[in-house]
Design a protein around this motif. Structure first.
Motif, short mmCIF file in Angstrom:
data_model
loop_
_atom_site.label_atom_id
_atom_site.label_comp_id
_atom_site.label_asym_id
_atom_site.label_seq_id
_atom_site.Cartn_x
_atom_site.Cartn_y
_atom_site.Cartn_z
N GLN A 1 120.49 27.60 -8.55
CA GLN A 1 121.16 27.87 -6.95
C GLN A 1 122.33 28.98 -7.03
N ARG A 2 123.08 28.85 -8.32
CA ARG A 2 124.19 29.98 -8.89
C ARG A 2 123.74 31.23 -8.82
N MET A 3 122.13 31.54 -8.66
CA MET A 3 121.68 33.19 -8.56
C MET A 3 121.12 33.33 -7.33
N ILE A 4 121.16 32.50 -6.43
CA ILE A 4 120.93 32.58 -5.29
C ILE A 4 122.48 32.68 -4.26
N ARG B 1 113.29 32.19 -10.37
CA ARG B 1 113.25 31.49 -12.14
C ARG B 1 114.69 30.64 -12.26
N SER B 2 114.61 29.93 -13.12
CA SER B 2 116.33 29.84 -13.77
C SER B 2 116.82 30.22 -14.33
N VAL B 3 116.44 31.53 -14.96
CA VAL B 3 116.86 32.43 -16.01
C VAL B 3 116.97 34.01 -14.84
N PRO B 4 118.11 34.72 -15.55
CA PRO B 4 117.91 36.35 -15.29
C PRO B 4 116.44 36.67 -16.38
N THR B 5 116.51 36.04 -16.95
CA THR B 5 115.45 36.90 -17.88
C THR B 5 114.05 37.60 -17.99
N ARG C 1 109.00 26.87 -19.04
CA ARG C 1 109.26 25.89 -18.06
C ARG C 1 110.80 26.56 -18.29
N ARG C 2 110.93 28.14 -17.92
CA ARG C 2 112.62 28.91 -17.21
C ARG C 2 111.33 29.88 -16.32
N GLY C 3 110.03 29.89 -15.69
CA GLY C 3 109.75 30.66 -15.29
C GLY C 3 110.24 32.12 -15.37
N ILE C 4 109.84 32.54 -17.22
CA ILE C 4 110.25 33.42 -17.48
C ILE C 4 108.80 34.30 -17.01
N PRO C 5 108.84 35.64 -16.98
CA PRO C 5 106.65 35.70 -16.46
C PRO C 5 106.28 37.01 -17.89
N ALA D 1 122.38 32.61 -17.99
CA ALA D 1 121.64 32.28 -16.79
C ALA D 1 123.51 32.14 -15.89
N PRO D 2 124.15 32.05 -14.44
CA PRO D 2 125.17 33.09 -14.24
C PRO D 2 125.83 30.93 -13.97
#
Lengths: 443, 443
Positions: A17-20, A344-348, A395-399, B38-39
């Motif tokens: 949510q913070r990424m959004i 995804r849940s990380v920037p990675t 699990r983190r959505g890293i592609p 992650a933020p």
């Protein structure tokens, strides 16, 4: 310690949510800068007397004191947390007028605090994104027509429901009330401001009690408040009520212009809505309130207006106009409805798999090469079996998972969604543009 | 009202400085994300008992109360403003452990508040940029070696003086003190932590008083604190002191690795410095303190370390390691020295001149076309003489003024620095890349 629990009214987002939220803030900020608004951030605190100067806000203020300070009553030096960004901005302009160029256009994206009772979409700590233009002595009217356009542009490119900006003008209300013969237009305005909350009958009672309105005057006030139109036709409806006053004419002319400019540049963005009053009593011209399509029942998500007397000291006077986006409010409503997602849940973008702990430095070098070309990369936390490392990414959505070669073998990179795996060079390979950063989408 | 004055310890930047700050924040943020952090943003407040749980911080906390709340003593529900981002993060992890993936890498860039006496580079409200990695139950050591590299990358691309990261390890100190026969290593550590402030003689006295050290033991502690080296040679110097303890060996091995990894990836970034202790008593492994070249006398601008027991509740334990960049502290020092500049005081790249007020809508369309292609544009506030409009741009450092044509004439755009003026089409013209955004430069 025991497991902590949330504090009501102080929302915290999880990283997705913070990424959004960051995406939304960046888009808003970028738009504000495209319009030439300069960034500003004011301190979180203001002297308490300054915070209590305008409007009915005293109940909402959080007061600060140092834990080790001597006990004592609230005095002149007492600090409180700001409850909006307009009052601090007005203070900043007065304090720094000699160092600023006018007209001064600034934006400010910061948390504010109010000690209100929390409810859905209403918080005690929340983020606002404000723009204001102030000028010395006089402020041209055209800025009042510009504000909704900036707002429309800032939110228009986001995957959120459209906003509708309800516009009114204090001069219309005050001129109309004066034309009716009411001598305390502010009291009348405060009564009409409660229309959505308490309904027309109670407003009529309040108009009689606090503004000394007769039955006929109260009815006329309510009829004015019923008028709403997406174009200049509202002005004819007002004139049909048969009230006249120079201030009313001036207000109608301005309101027509705001609605017409909006209709040309952003059709469907604005509607003239003559019940909009805004509770704070510092507004003197155009006022704005925006609702989010499908979430109208939660009230306004953006608000603002023109103020002529907020920033003045001695002979210095800085009239202004501004609008504030309730970022936390909008996101709280949309998160609550599951109406915003992130891929995804990380920037990675890439996880570099670790064949063995001894090869960590090789993996760090691969990661450094990818990062050097703008690709967000992590190295696996431990040399677990590859299946486990791939699940870490999943699990983190890293592609992508990167497999280091060795002994003359080339590195490979695998898209773990499709299973496609190709040879790759960390100094040249790039993910598809859509996978470089987390993708934000609407419902 | 009278002209407001600044509040000591609560710095506010003018827009040009705020543009520099934003540039710095963006660069830091971008680097953190490249490393897969992650933020996260936590609320500004924590329960007071939580804030007072660790370390000697009680004197620094700002306590909140609602203005209209009943008078009363501080109770369990009392809230205070956070004084760092590590304590709130540890609380967040405990509260949300079930929704997070571990190891969890997050960054957090937020204001913190401390009721300290303000002085140069020390504030009551300031911005920190933190990264931390936490894991469930155990945290691999290699993250302790990664932290300085992220810091070096984040600050390395900025036009600021280089940072030097001083590294130590709590196990080295504790093992050494225990090996010496001291039974209260924490008291010894707190005494040595004051070395820079009160000098070796007073530290020796303190070691005797609070840690029960003999003259010889105190001298050995001070000799350890004198050791400093940019490479693994520090370990031999420590061993030459003739003290042995298993924890000392473990700490030396870890510290050697941190220094060696840094020497490989970022030569000159790190130095082992055995006097670094960090006052807060939650650190259990590597500790970091970074100074800014040329500003060493102002002390550390970044700090952090490994903590094993900060986030734990019942059987849940989340050891972590993190480092914090003192953004306001760095900028305050550099602004004070005039060591950072920006090419203009607004984001605006183009000012559209206004030939006459009737042509405002034409000018708005030109501005919209330029903004649509990412060029920050303002329209002149009034149809003053062109000379005055050009001075409006000059005073703000806006590089280009756009002159609308009309009656079949083409528009032209003028670089007001060189005086070059060319015909231009608002749907195609683009400024040189270097003029698109304000340029930030070092001294």
């Amino acid at each position: 310690m025991s497991k902590p629990t949330p504090i009501s009214g102080f929302p915290e987002w999880l990283p997705p949510q913070r990424m959004i939220e960051q995406y939304v803030i960046e888009r808003i900020r970028r738009t504000f800068e495209l319009y030439g608004f300069a960034p500003l951030e004011t301190r979180a605190v203001e002297p308490l007397d300054q915070l209590l100067r305008k409007g009915e806000t005293s109940k909402e203020v959080y007061v600060l004191r140092r834990l080790q300070a001597a006990e004592g009553d609230i005095d002149e030096d007492t600090l409180g947390l700001h409850f909006d960004l307009t009052v601090p901005f007005a203070r900043f302009v007065l304090e720094n007028a000699g160092k600023l160029h006018f007209p001064f256009r600034r934006y400010q994206i910061q948390k504010v605090w109010r000690g209100e009772r929390p409810q859905e979409g209403r918080y005690r700590e929340f983020l606002q994104a404000d723009i204001d233009v102030v000028d010395r002595d006089t402020l041209p009217f055209h800025y009042e027509a510009e504000m909704p356009l900036v707002l429309g542009d800032a939110l228009g490119g986001l995957p959120i429901p459209p906003v509708l900006v309800h516009v009114n003008n204090r001069k219309v209300c005050e001129g109309f009330y004066r034309g009716l013969g009411l001598t305390d237009p502010e009291a009348a305005l405060r009564a009409v401001d409660k229309l959505d909350k308490i309904g027309p009958e109670k407003v009529a009672e309040l108009l009689a009690e606090t503004a000394g309105a007769s039955d006929a005057q109260a009815k006329a006030c309510l009829r004015l408040a019923e008028i709403s139109a997406p174009d200049a036709s509202f002005a004819d409806q007002v004139r049909a009520l048969g009230v006249s006053h120079p201030l009313l004419d001036e207000g109608l002319e301005e309101l027509v212009r705001v609605v017409e400019v909006a209709a040309e540049h952003a059709p469907g963005l604005c509607v003239a809505d003559l019940k909009i009053a805004r509770g704070l009593d510092y507004y003197t011209g155009t006022v704005y309130e925006a609702t989010l399509s499908g979430f109208e029942r939660f009230g306004s998500v953006c608000a603002g207006g023109r103020y002529d007397n907020l920033a003045s000291a001695g002979n210095d006077r800085f009239p202004g106009v501004g609008i504030s986006i309730g970022v936390t409010r909008i996101l709280g409503l949309l998160f609550g409805a599951g109406a915003l997602t992130v891929s995804r849940s990380v920037p990675t973008s890439v996880l570099v798999a670790l064949p063995a702990e001894e090869r960590r430095r090789d993996c760090d070098r691969i990661a450094a090469a990818l990062r050097g070309r703008g690709i967000a990369t992590e190295v696996a936390p431990s040399a677990a079996k590859y299946g486990k490392q791939i699940r870490f990414a999943e699990r983190r959505g890293i592609p992508f998972v990167w497999f280091p070669g060795g002994d003359g073998e080339a590195d490979t990179v695998k898209d773990i969604r499709s299973g496609d795996q190709v040879e790759a060079d960390s100094t040249a390979w790039t993910p598809p543009a859509g996978d470089l950063r987390p993708a934000i989408a609407g419902a």
